[in-house]
Write an enzyme that holds these catalytic residues in place. Sequence first.
Site, short mmCIF file in Angstrom:
data_model
loop_
_atom_site.label_atom_id
_atom_site.label_comp_id
_atom_site.label_asym_id
_atom_site.label_seq_id
_atom_site.Cartn_x
_atom_site.Cartn_y
_atom_site.Cartn_z
N TRP A 1 0.82 -1.22 0.00
CA TRP A 1 0.00 0.00 0.00
C TRP A 1 0.85 1.26 0.00
O TRP A 1 0.44 2.29 -0.55
CB TRP A 1 -1.01 -0.01 1.14
CG TRP A 1 -2.06 -1.06 0.92
CD1 TRP A 1 -2.29 -2.17 1.68
CD2 TRP A 1 -3.00 -1.13 -0.18
NE1 TRP A 1 -3.31 -2.92 1.12
CE2 TRP A 1 -3.76 -2.30 -0.01
CE3 TRP A 1 -3.27 -0.32 -1.28
CZ2 TRP A 1 -4.77 -2.69 -0.89
CZ3 TRP A 1 -4.28 -0.69 -2.16
CH2 TRP A 1 -5.01 -1.86 -1.97
N ASP B 1 -1.54 6.57 6.28
CA ASP B 1 -2.61 5.69 5.79
C ASP B 1 -2.88 4.70 6.91
O ASP B 1 -2.08 3.80 7.17
CB ASP B 1 -2.14 4.98 4.51
CG ASP B 1 -3.12 3.91 4.04
OD1 ASP B 1 -4.17 3.72 4.68
OD2 ASP B 1 -2.83 3.26 3.02
N LYS C 1 -12.19 -1.87 6.41
CA LYS C 1 -11.34 -2.76 7.19
C LYS C 1 -11.84 -2.83 8.64
O LYS C 1 -12.08 -3.89 9.16
CB LYS C 1 -9.88 -2.26 7.19
CG LYS C 1 -9.32 -1.98 5.79
CD LYS C 1 -8.93 -3.24 5.02
CE LYS C 1 -8.83 -3.03 3.53
NZ LYS C 1 -7.75 -2.17 3.08
C1 LIG Z 1 -7.18 -1.69 1.73
C2 LIG Z 1 -6.15 -0.66 1.87
C3 LIG Z 1 -6.03 0.40 0.96
C4 LIG Z 1 -6.90 0.52 -0.28
O1 LIG Z 1 -8.18 0.83 0.05
P1 LIG Z 1 -9.32 0.98 -1.06
O2 LIG Z 1 -10.43 1.49 -0.21
O3 LIG Z 1 -9.57 -0.37 -1.64
O4 LIG Z 1 -8.88 1.96 -2.07
C5 LIG Z 1 -5.06 1.34 1.18
N1 LIG Z 1 -4.24 1.26 2.25
C6 LIG Z 1 -4.31 0.25 3.14
C7 LIG Z 1 -3.36 0.22 4.29
C8 LIG Z 1 -5.27 -0.74 2.98
O5 LIG Z 1 -5.35 -1.74 3.86
#
Ligand SMILES: *Cc1c(COP(=O)(O)O)cnc(C)c1O
Length: 361
Positions: free
Chosen positions: A101, A171, A195
């Site tokens: 990511w 993030d 998540k």
């Molecule tokens: C799942 C995830 C993403 C991507 O998220 P989307 O909503 O599918 O764009 C980005 N960063 C992390 C750490 C993730 O777990």
Amino acid sequence: MTIYNFAAGPATLPQTVIQRIKEDLPSYDNSGMSVMEISHRSALFDEIIDQAKQDLRDLLNIPDNYQVLFFQGGCTLQFTAAPMNLATKYQKIALLDSGHWADRAREEAERIGIKVDVLDSTKEQHYTKLPELKDLVPNTYDYLHITTNNTIEGTAYTKLPETGPTELVGDMSSNFLGQQYDISKFGLVMAGAQKNLGVAGLTLVIVRDDLIGKVQNLPSMMDYDLFAKKNSMFNTPPVFAIYVAGLVLKWLKQQGGVSEMERRNRQKSGLLYDFLDDSELFTAPVEKKARSLTNVPFITGNPKLDQQLIAQAATEGLLNIKGHRSVGGMRASLYNAMPYEGVEKLVDFLDKFEKNYGGLC
Ligand SMILES: *Cc1c(COP(=O)(O)O)cnc(C)c1O
């Protein structure tokens, strides 16, 4: 049979929240309309969105000079929106390459012409460790991007890197509200909801006031300042997803907040890591001090056996423990809504599997 869903995202939600959605679904708050049908310009929805924002502020101790914004487009869109809004002075950002990511964030920033300097990467160690800042961050970056929890590789920052005067952007998608962080250490936090907070279609951005409103004529759907002024309702927001996030936030408050969640997540992941570390068959490849509380990858070293195990686990109600296609093996995601009993059942299953396997050798 009780089903435990160890998926990495979309992921398990609290059963009480699912029940509440079921009860509310035909007629929200006795309105005679489903929450799926109500206008985002109604008093009913105003209450939903304002309460969700307030609950989030309470749970994370968000300082008053930060905006809480709701976006669509997933966390991936924020890999573009964050540099568009924030990388204004140097058009250059720094990044710690901790996994898939982080690398995606690099790629999206570069696509819009932002220069990205990777200050450290643990790619050569297959991301089983966390990259670190080895020197002071030169004051020539608009910000440093980190991934607080690496969903695929199973690492997490407990201590945040010291960036000096450089802004920190995090993030937090996969340990948002599952592990305590001081929001005031960040200029911006982004997190996809699917998540640990609710359903897909909603992404949260928490951003400090003085960092926004510096660029004119950004695409409206990525303009933090515009969304702040419009209470995240510049256009139709994901009404249902915000409603679900609101229910999860209420549940989190009832359960004792983020510190209690972190305590439980430590207990759950500790149970699994202890088992894996003692096991002769299974290995948890991540370095101990870098281990995630919410995503636990493990392997047997034999891909055929991994496959057998994943299939057998499913017949016992232990679903979605297959690792990400890029790393293979298994991964158990232990988000806030995963009960301790689910992890106990998983460990019992792995223990039996190991004993049977031992018998076969
Ligand atoms: C799942 C995830 C993403 C991507 O998220 P989307 O909503 O599918 O764009 C980005 N960063 C992390 C750490 C993730 O777990």
